[in-house]
Design a protein around this motif. Structure first.
Motif, PDB file in Angstrom:
ATOM      1  N   GLU A  45       0.785  -1.234   0.000  1.00 14.15           N
ATOM      2  CA  GLU A  45       0.000   0.000   0.000  1.00 14.15           C
ATOM      3  C   GLU A  45       0.819   1.288   0.000  1.00 14.15           C
ATOM      4  O   GLU A  45       0.272   2.338  -0.291  1.00 14.15           O
ATOM      5  CB  GLU A  45      -0.943   0.021   1.211  1.00 14.15           C
ATOM      6  N   ASP A  62      -0.297  -5.297  -5.727  1.00 18.46           N
ATOM      7  CA  ASP A  62      -0.309  -4.113  -4.874  1.00 18.46           C
ATOM      8  C   ASP A  62      -1.519  -3.237  -5.162  1.00 18.46           C
ATOM      9  O   ASP A  62      -2.247  -3.462  -6.130  1.00 18.46           O
ATOM     10  CB  ASP A  62       0.966  -3.294  -5.110  1.00 18.46           C
ATOM     11  N   THR A  63      -1.688  -2.232  -4.318  1.00 19.58           N
ATOM     12  CA  THR A  63      -2.735  -1.226  -4.543  1.00 19.58           C
ATOM     13  C   THR A  63      -2.124   0.143  -4.811  1.00 19.58           C
ATOM     14  O   THR A  63      -2.842   1.135  -4.863  1.00 19.58           O
ATOM     15  CB  THR A  63      -3.687  -1.135  -3.331  1.00 19.58           C
TER      16      THR A  63
END
Length: 92
Positions: A45, A62-63
């Protein structure tokens, strides 16, 4: 396509070839040989552990990266992402 399988990372600048087993993160494997690689959240994140991809196809988990950045395949978030190819070449 390789997902949760083992893969290799070629650390181009440092000249190291490392193995990433299925039960370890790319970040953990890279830090075994390059302990100075930064990290923070360990959940994909924050983006602290981003690395430049020179060759291979990241499996983005992932973000942090945008859809466009993920499609370009030029960056990887090492703490959560893996590889869709047998070897990733990173600028590390």
């Amino acid at each position: 396509m390789i997902s949760d399988s083992d893969f290799r990372i070629d650390l181009r600048r440092s000249g190291q070839l490392i193995h990433v087993p299925s039960d370890r993160t790319a970040l953990a494997a890279v830090r075994d040989v390059l302990p100075g690689v930064e990290f923070d959240c360990l959940i994909g994140e924050c983006g602290a552990c981003v690395a430049k991809v020179l060759a291979g196809e990241p499996d983005h988990r992932d973000t942090v990266l945008s859809v466009r950045a993920k499609a370009a395949g030029r960056r990887i978030i090492l703490c959560v992402s893996r590889s869709n190819t047998e070897t990733l070449v990173l600028d590390l």
